[in-house]
Design an enzyme around this catalytic site. Sequence first.
Site, PDB file in Angstrom:
ATOM      1  CG  ASP A  24      -0.330  -0.054   2.527  1.00 46.61           C
ATOM      2  OD1 ASP A  24       0.909  -0.231   2.605  1.00 46.61           O
ATOM      3  OD2 ASP A  24      -1.066   0.054   3.538  1.00 46.61           O
ATOM      4  CB  SER A  25       4.574   1.740  -0.052  1.00 44.72           C
ATOM      5  OG  SER A  25       4.830   0.602  -0.856  1.00 44.72           O
TER       6      SER A  25
ATOM      7  CG  ASP B 176       0.558  -4.056   2.232  1.00 42.55           C
ATOM      8  OD1 ASP B 176       0.902  -5.020   2.942  1.00 42.55           O
ATOM      9  OD2 ASP B 176       1.256  -3.021   2.086  1.00 42.55           O
TER      10      ASP B 176
ATOM     11  CE  LYS C 224       3.257  -6.099   4.176  1.00 46.00           C
ATOM     12  NZ  LYS C 224       2.819  -4.839   4.811  1.00 46.00           N
TER      13      LYS C 224
ATOM     14  CD  GLU D 115       0.425  -1.231   8.066  1.00 44.31           C
ATOM     15  OE1 GLU D 115       0.106  -0.374   8.933  1.00 44.31           O
ATOM     16  OE2 GLU D 115       0.896  -0.906   6.959  1.00 44.31           O
TER      17      GLU D 115
ATOM     18  CD  GLU E 174       7.791  -0.331   7.747  1.00 47.56           C
ATOM     19  OE1 GLU E 174       6.884  -1.103   7.405  1.00 47.56           O
ATOM     20  OE2 GLU E 174       7.935   0.807   7.261  1.00 47.56           O
TER      21      GLU E 174
HETATM   22  N1  LIG Z   1       9.473   5.409  -0.077  1.00 50.24           N
HETATM   23  C1  LIG Z   1       9.058   4.762   0.999  1.00 50.24           C
HETATM   24  N2  LIG Z   1       9.844   3.832   1.567  1.00 50.24           N
HETATM   25  C2  LIG Z   1       9.439   3.159   2.679  1.00 50.24           C
HETATM   26  O1  LIG Z   1      10.190   2.285   3.168  1.00 50.24           O
HETATM   27  C3  LIG Z   1       8.153   3.446   3.214  1.00 50.24           C
HETATM   28  C4  LIG Z   1       7.355   4.412   2.560  1.00 50.24           C
HETATM   29  N3  LIG Z   1       7.833   5.065   1.478  1.00 50.24           N
HETATM   30  N4  LIG Z   1       6.110   4.695   3.007  1.00 50.24           N
HETATM   31  C5  LIG Z   1       5.504   3.853   3.982  1.00 50.24           C
HETATM   32  C6  LIG Z   1       6.483   3.480   4.998  1.00 50.24           C
HETATM   33  C7  LIG Z   1       6.991   4.659   5.803  1.00 50.24           C
HETATM   34  N5  LIG Z   1       8.344   4.290   6.067  1.00 50.24           N
HETATM   35  C8  LIG Z   1       9.305   5.081   6.693  1.00 50.24           C
HETATM   36  C9  LIG Z   1       9.312   6.444   6.544  1.00 50.24           C
HETATM   37  C10 LIG Z   1      10.275   7.230   7.170  1.00 50.24           C
HETATM   38  C11 LIG Z   1      11.246   6.653   7.972  1.00 50.24           C
HETATM   39  C12 LIG Z   1      12.271   7.503   8.662  1.00 50.24           C
HETATM   40  O2  LIG Z   1      12.347   8.683   8.454  1.00 50.24           O
HETATM   41  N6  LIG Z   1      13.100   6.900   9.504  1.00 50.24           N
HETATM   42  C13 LIG Z   1      14.232   7.545  10.173  1.00 50.24           C
HETATM   43  C14 LIG Z   1      14.301   7.135  11.617  1.00 50.24           C
HETATM   44  C15 LIG Z   1      13.366   7.872  12.473  1.00 50.24           C
HETATM   45  C16 LIG Z   1      13.674   7.631  13.936  1.00 50.24           C
HETATM   46  O3  LIG Z   1      14.855   7.641  14.312  1.00 50.24           O
HETATM   47  O4  LIG Z   1      12.715   7.395  14.727  1.00 50.24           O
HETATM   48  C17 LIG Z   1      15.528   7.082   9.520  1.00 50.24           C
HETATM   49  O5  LIG Z   1      16.496   7.827   9.559  1.00 50.24           O
HETATM   50  O6  LIG Z   1      15.554   5.956   8.988  1.00 50.24           O
HETATM   51  C18 LIG Z   1      11.223   5.269   8.119  1.00 50.24           C
HETATM   52  C19 LIG Z   1      10.267   4.498   7.486  1.00 50.24           C
HETATM   53  C20 LIG Z   1       8.626   2.985   5.523  1.00 50.24           C
HETATM   54  N7  LIG Z   1       7.692   2.877   4.420  1.00 50.24           N
HETATM   55  C1  LIG Z   2       7.419  -1.587   3.009  1.00 49.18           C
HETATM   56  C2  LIG Z   2       6.478  -2.735   2.953  1.00 49.18           C
HETATM   57  C3  LIG Z   2       6.711  -3.707   4.072  1.00 49.18           C
HETATM   58  C4  LIG Z   2       5.030  -2.324   2.852  1.00 49.18           C
HETATM   59  O1  LIG Z   2       4.199  -2.651   3.661  1.00 49.18           O
HETATM   60  C5  LIG Z   2       4.622  -1.507   1.703  1.00 49.18           C
HETATM   61  O2  LIG Z   2       5.415  -1.306   0.761  1.00 49.18           O
HETATM   62  O3  LIG Z   2       3.464  -1.069   1.701  1.00 49.18           O
HETATM   63 MG   LIG Z   3       2.346  -1.644   3.391  1.00 51.75          MG
END
Ligand SMILES: Nc1nc(=O)c2c([nH]1)NC[C@@H]1CN(c3ccc(C(=O)N[C@@H](CCC(=O)O)C(=O)O)cc3)CN21
Ligand SMILES: CC(C)C(=O)C(=O)O
Ligand SMILES: [Mg+2]
EC number: 2.1.2.11
Length: 284
Positions: free
Chosen positions: A58-59, A99, A128, A130, A197
Site C-alpha cells: 500500500d506504499s 497488502d 498482509k 498491520e 519494520e
Molecule cells: N518510499 C518509501 N519507503 C518506505 O520504506 C516506506 C514508505 N515510502 N512509506 C511507507 C512506509 C513509511 N516508512 C518510513 C518512513 C520514514 C522513515 C524515517 O524517516 N526513519 C528515520 C528514523 C526515524 C527515527 O529515528 O525514529 C531514519 O532515519 O531511517 C522510516 C520508514 C517505511 N515505508
Molecule cells: C514496506 C512494505 C513492508 C510495505 O508494507 C509496503 O510497501 O506497503
Molecule cells: Mg504496506
Amino acid sequence: MSSHAQPTSNPNSRKPATLHSLRAMHARGEKVTMLTAYDATFARLADEAGLDTLLVGDSLGMLLQGYNSTIPVSLDEMVYHTRCVARGLQGGSAWLVSDLPFGSYQQSPAQAMASAAALMQAGAQMVKLEGGGWTAEMVRFLVDRGVPVCAHLGLTPQSVHALGGYRVQGRDADSAAVLRRHARELADAGAAMMVLELMPSSVAADVQADNPGLVTIGIGAGPDTAGQVLVLHDMLGVTRGKLPRFVRNFMAEGGSIEDALRRYVAAVKDGSFPDPVAHAYAAS
Ligand SMILES: Nc1nc(=O)c2c([nH]1)NC[C@@H]1CN(c3ccc(C(=O)N[C@@H](CCC(=O)O)C(=O)O)cc3)CN21
Ligand SMILES: CC(C)C(=O)C(=O)O
Ligand SMILES: [Mg+2]
C-alpha cells in the site's frame, strides 16, 4: 490476455515458489528476498532477477499516487494493482503478497475475509495486515479459511498518526517486550510470514529466535531476519525527499534496472545487505 489465461513458458528455470518452498528456504538458512511491485512490467523484471517474493504494498499510495501516507489507499486500488502484478508474474516464480489497506480488515474477521477474498481473486497468494495482538483473531479466521497471512509489526505505517510519525519502534525494554509478545500471538494465530519494520536489530533477532519456523522479513530491522524487503523506488534511487537510513541505492552500483535488481537479490542472499551499522538501528 485474461487473468485466467494459461501460463506461458517459464521465463527462468525456477519453480514457482510455494509456502512450503519458502519455509524450506528459511529452514536451510537461505535468505528470502522480497521487493515491492505495483505493475506488470516491474513484476516481470523482478521475477526474472530472481526475487523470491513480491509485495503489492500500500506504499503505492505514496510512490504512485502522491499521497503523504498509505491511509488513503482503497481496497479497489489494491485489487487493481494486484491484478497488474499477477499478470506480469504469469509463467514466473515469485510468491505474491498483497497488502490489505487501511480500513479493510480492522472491523471484524468477516470484513477481513471479504477483503482478503478480493485480493486473492485478483491473484494474491497471501495477504498482509498491520497490527499487534488485536489482529490475531483476523489472522486465525483467514488462515482457517485457506488464506495465507503475513503479519506486520513495528512501524505500521497505517497507524502513522497514532504513532506520532515514522519512528523507530521497540527501542526501550518495555516496548520491545510488547512487540515480542504480539509477534508470538500472531505466530500462534497462524501467520506464516511477518514483516518487521523499523526496530532495533536485537528486537527483530529475538522475534525470529522466539518463533523459529516463522519467516520474518525485515525492513530497517537489521540482518537477523529470515529475509529482507525494500520499496522498489527506494532501491532504484528514484524516490524524492529524505530516505530512511535502511535504504540502499542499488541503481548507483548497477548500470541498469535489471542489474540493480540482481544486485539486491545477491546482497540479501550473501548477507551483505543490510549492513548491521549503516542500515540498522540500536536499542536505546
Ligand atoms: N518510499 C518509501 N519507503 C518506505 O520504506 C516506506 C514508505 N515510502 N512509506 C511507507 C512506509 C513509511 N516508512 C518510513 C518512513 C520514514 C522513515 C524515517 O524517516 N526513519 C528515520 C528514523 C526515524 C527515527 O529515528 O525514529 C531514519 O532515519 O531511517 C522510516 C520508514 C517505511 N515505508
Ligand atoms: C514496506 C512494505 C513492508 C510495505 O508494507 C509496503 O510497501 O506497503
Ligand atoms: Mg504496506
